[in-house]
Motif scaffolding. Structure first.
Motif, PDB file in Angstrom:
ATOM      1  N   LYS A  10      38.448  37.730  31.434  1.00  0.00           N
ATOM      2  CA  LYS A  10      39.626  37.064  30.872  1.00  0.00           C
ATOM      3  C   LYS A  10      39.520  36.952  29.348  1.00  0.00           C
ATOM      4  O   LYS A  10      40.510  37.111  28.638  1.00  0.00           O
ATOM      5  CB  LYS A  10      39.823  35.697  31.499  1.00  0.00           C
ATOM      6  CG  LYS A  10      40.271  35.775  32.948  1.00  0.00           C
ATOM      7  CD  LYS A  10      40.631  34.410  33.479  1.00  0.00           C
ATOM      8  CE  LYS A  10      40.937  34.458  34.954  1.00  0.00           C
ATOM      9  NZ  LYS A  10      42.191  35.080  35.267  1.00  0.00           N
ATOM     10  N   GLN A  13      40.322  40.330  27.836  1.00  0.00           N
ATOM     11  CA  GLN A  13      41.758  40.571  27.881  1.00  0.00           C
ATOM     12  C   GLN A  13      42.471  39.789  26.774  1.00  0.00           C
ATOM     13  O   GLN A  13      43.323  40.335  26.068  1.00  0.00           O
ATOM     14  CB  GLN A  13      42.327  40.191  29.240  1.00  0.00           C
ATOM     15  CG  GLN A  13      41.893  41.121  30.345  1.00  0.00           C
ATOM     16  CD  GLN A  13      42.260  40.606  31.719  1.00  0.00           C
ATOM     17  OE1 GLN A  13      42.409  39.397  31.923  1.00  0.00           O
ATOM     18  NE2 GLN A  13      42.388  41.507  32.669  1.00  0.00           N
ATOM     19  N   GLN A  39      41.586  45.270  26.217  1.00  0.00           N
ATOM     20  CA  GLN A  39      42.332  44.808  27.382  1.00  0.00           C
ATOM     21  C   GLN A  39      41.987  45.648  28.606  1.00  0.00           C
ATOM     22  O   GLN A  39      41.789  45.110  29.698  1.00  0.00           O
ATOM     23  CB  GLN A  39      43.830  44.897  27.133  1.00  0.00           C
ATOM     24  CG  GLN A  39      44.360  43.841  26.200  1.00  0.00           C
ATOM     25  CD  GLN A  39      45.851  43.964  26.024  1.00  0.00           C
ATOM     26  OE1 GLN A  39      46.593  43.955  26.990  1.00  0.00           O
ATOM     27  NE2 GLN A  39      46.293  44.095  24.782  1.00  0.00           N
ATOM     28  N   ASP A  43      40.439  44.454  32.083  1.00  0.00           N
ATOM     29  CA  ASP A  43      41.110  44.745  33.348  1.00  0.00           C
ATOM     30  C   ASP A  43      40.148  45.399  34.332  1.00  0.00           C
ATOM     31  O   ASP A  43      40.133  45.067  35.520  1.00  0.00           O
ATOM     32  CB  ASP A  43      42.314  45.666  33.132  1.00  0.00           C
ATOM     33  CG  ASP A  43      43.459  44.981  32.390  1.00  0.00           C
ATOM     34  OD1 ASP A  43      43.486  43.734  32.350  1.00  0.00           O
ATOM     35  OD2 ASP A  43      44.315  45.714  31.852  1.00  0.00           O
ATOM     36  N   GLN A  46      37.706  42.843  35.638  1.00  0.00           N
ATOM     37  CA  GLN A  46      38.362  41.950  36.578  1.00  0.00           C
ATOM     38  C   GLN A  46      38.565  42.645  37.926  1.00  0.00           C
ATOM     39  O   GLN A  46      38.353  42.038  38.982  1.00  0.00           O
ATOM     40  CB  GLN A  46      39.696  41.484  36.013  1.00  0.00           C
ATOM     41  CG  GLN A  46      40.353  40.395  36.819  1.00  0.00           C
ATOM     42  CD  GLN A  46      41.588  39.858  36.144  1.00  0.00           C
ATOM     43  OE1 GLN A  46      42.323  40.607  35.501  1.00  0.00           O
ATOM     44  NE2 GLN A  46      41.823  38.568  36.273  1.00  0.00           N
TER      45      GLN A  46
END
Length: 57
Positions: A10, A13, A39, A43, A46
């Motif tokens: 997070k 990002q 980013q 991603d 994640q």
């Protein structure tokens, strides 16, 4: 450990979004591209953590 990795994703990002916005504001294409790359890295991290959660439960 998993929460640490999720938080890291997070943060990457958010850092990427900020860097991309700053790059657009000053007209720096390189900074904008670096922001998008950050980013994407967040991603990917994640997505990896989500897959680990799926197999864990």
């Amino acid at each position: 450990m998993a929460k640490n990795q999720k938080n890291k994703a997070k943060m990457e990002q958010a850092k990427g979004k900020a860097k991309e916005a700053a790059g657009r504001a000053v007209g720096n294409e390189r900074m904008t591209a670096e922001g998008r790359a950050d980013q994407a890295k967040g991603d990917a991290r994640q997505a990896k953590e989500k897959m680990k959660d799926v197999f864990r439960h």
